[in-house]
Every structure is written in structure tokens, then in C-alpha cells.
Design a protein around this motif. Structure first.
Motif, short mmCIF file in Angstrom:
data_model
loop_
_atom_site.label_atom_id
_atom_site.label_comp_id
_atom_site.label_asym_id
_atom_site.label_seq_id
_atom_site.Cartn_x
_atom_site.Cartn_y
_atom_site.Cartn_z
N GLN A 51 -5.04 13.71 2.22
CA GLN A 51 -5.38 13.64 0.81
C GLN A 51 -6.74 14.27 0.59
O GLN A 51 -7.65 14.07 1.39
N ASP A 52 -6.90 15.02 -0.47
CA ASP A 52 -8.20 15.66 -0.69
C ASP A 52 -8.99 15.05 -1.83
O ASP A 52 -9.98 15.60 -2.27
N ASP A 53 -8.57 13.88 -2.30
CA ASP A 53 -9.37 13.19 -3.30
C ASP A 53 -9.43 11.71 -2.96
O ASP A 53 -8.70 11.22 -2.13
N HIS A 54 -10.34 11.01 -3.58
CA HIS A 54 -10.58 9.59 -3.31
C HIS A 54 -9.95 8.77 -4.41
O HIS A 54 -10.29 8.92 -5.58
N ALA A 56 -9.30 4.83 -5.25
CA ALA A 56 -9.44 3.41 -4.93
C ALA A 56 -8.23 2.66 -5.47
O ALA A 56 -7.75 2.95 -6.57
N HIS A 57 -7.73 1.71 -4.70
CA HIS A 57 -6.63 0.86 -5.16
C HIS A 57 -7.25 -0.31 -5.90
O HIS A 57 -7.65 -1.30 -5.30
N GLU A 58 -7.35 -0.18 -7.20
CA GLU A 58 -8.00 -1.20 -8.03
C GLU A 58 -7.19 -2.49 -8.03
O GLU A 58 -5.96 -2.48 -8.04
N GLY A 59 -7.89 -3.61 -7.98
CA GLY A 59 -7.24 -4.91 -8.06
C GLY A 59 -6.50 -5.32 -6.80
O GLY A 59 -5.68 -6.23 -6.84
N HIS A 60 -6.78 -4.68 -5.69
CA HIS A 60 -6.11 -5.03 -4.44
C HIS A 60 -6.93 -6.10 -3.73
O HIS A 60 -7.88 -5.81 -3.03
N HIS A 75 -4.75 6.58 11.75
CA HIS A 75 -4.86 7.79 10.95
C HIS A 75 -6.26 8.36 11.11
O HIS A 75 -7.21 7.89 10.48
N GLY A 76 -6.39 9.34 11.98
CA GLY A 76 -7.70 9.93 12.24
C GLY A 76 -8.64 8.92 12.85
O GLY A 76 -8.35 8.32 13.87
N ASP A 77 -9.77 8.65 12.16
CA ASP A 77 -10.78 7.74 12.68
C ASP A 77 -10.69 6.33 12.11
O ASP A 77 -11.61 5.54 12.22
N HIS A 78 -9.56 6.00 11.45
CA HIS A 78 -9.41 4.67 10.85
C HIS A 78 -7.95 4.22 10.94
O HIS A 78 -7.11 4.94 11.47
N VAL A 79 -7.68 3.04 10.43
CA VAL A 79 -6.33 2.49 10.42
C VAL A 79 -5.89 2.34 8.97
O VAL A 79 -6.63 1.82 8.14
N ASP A 80 -4.69 2.83 8.67
CA ASP A 80 -4.06 2.59 7.38
C ASP A 80 -3.09 1.44 7.53
O ASP A 80 -2.55 1.22 8.62
N HIS A 91 -12.50 1.20 2.74
CA HIS A 91 -13.50 2.21 2.42
C HIS A 91 -14.59 1.60 1.55
O HIS A 91 -14.33 1.24 0.41
N GLU A 92 -15.79 1.47 2.11
CA GLU A 92 -16.97 1.03 1.36
C GLU A 92 -16.73 -0.20 0.49
O GLU A 92 -17.04 -0.22 -0.69
N GLY A 93 -16.12 -1.24 1.07
CA GLY A 93 -15.94 -2.51 0.37
C GLY A 93 -14.72 -2.60 -0.52
O GLY A 93 -14.54 -3.60 -1.22
N HIS A 94 -13.86 -1.58 -0.53
CA HIS A 94 -12.61 -1.64 -1.30
C HIS A 94 -11.51 -1.00 -0.46
O HIS A 94 -11.74 -0.54 0.65
N TRP A 95 -10.30 -0.96 -1.01
CA TRP A 95 -9.16 -0.34 -0.32
C TRP A 95 -8.80 0.94 -1.04
O TRP A 95 -8.63 0.96 -2.26
N ASP A 96 -8.67 2.02 -0.28
CA ASP A 96 -8.21 3.29 -0.84
C ASP A 96 -6.70 3.34 -0.80
O ASP A 96 -6.07 2.81 0.10
#
Length: 98
Positions: A51-54, A56-60, A75-80, A91-96
């Protein structure tokens, strides 16, 4: 949400329902988790799904982790985490929403 079109030119493995890799439903196609990458078939070749944009999954409010009950995918350097047809990544205190 926009996904980059990055071809995986040396990918000789043919993914499918019995290939042994995790299937990840994604919009109108299926991605396959393979060695920390997500692959999708596209025009007779395999693409890297990035994905080339950010987004955030609001309200998750759910906190994903080892015992949350959702399948994890490297997934790369993290876990989905696969959740209701989405991939979520911390991601930075929220879920993408991938």
C-alpha cells in the motif's frame, strides 16, 4: 486506498488454494503471504502487494496480539492481523487498515 504495482519478477511459485501459504482476502482478489511478502496474481505475473498510503482504522478498539484469536501474517518488518476481511498493523498507537 492505493496499492503500488510492483512486479515480483523471480517468483516462480504458483499460489492457489492448496499451495500451503495463507490466503488473505483483499478487495476483489486474494493475496498470499509468502516469506514476509504479500503476493497477488496480476496479468500473468505476481505483484508485491504494498500500500502506498496511510489509512488508520478509526474506532478499532480491539488489541491484536499472540492470543487475540486472529491469524497473524508476517509482512516485511511487522505483523499484520487478519480481521473481518482486513489486515491490521500496529502503527504509532493506532491500527492501520491494509
Amino acid at each position: 486506498m492505493t496499492t503500488l504495482h510492483v512486479e515480483h519478477p523471480a517468483h516462480r511459485h504458483a499460489h492457489g488454494p492448496d499451495c500451503g501459504h495463507i490466503e488473505v482476502p483483499h478487495e476483489d482478489h486474494v493475496d498470499y503471504a509468502h516469506d514476509g511478502h504479500l503476493h497477488r496474481e496480476h496479468g500473468g505475473h505476481w505483484d508485491e502487494c504494498e500500500q502506498d498510503d496511510h489509512v488508520a482504522h478509526e474506532g478499532h478498539e480491539h488489541r491484536h496480539g499472540a492470543d487475540c484469536g486472529h491469524q497473524s501474517v508476517l509482512h516485511g518488518d511487522h505483523v499484520d492481523y487478519l480481521h473481518d476481511g482486513h489486515r491490521h498493523a500496529a502503527h504509532e498507537g493506532h491500527w492501520d487498515d491494509h
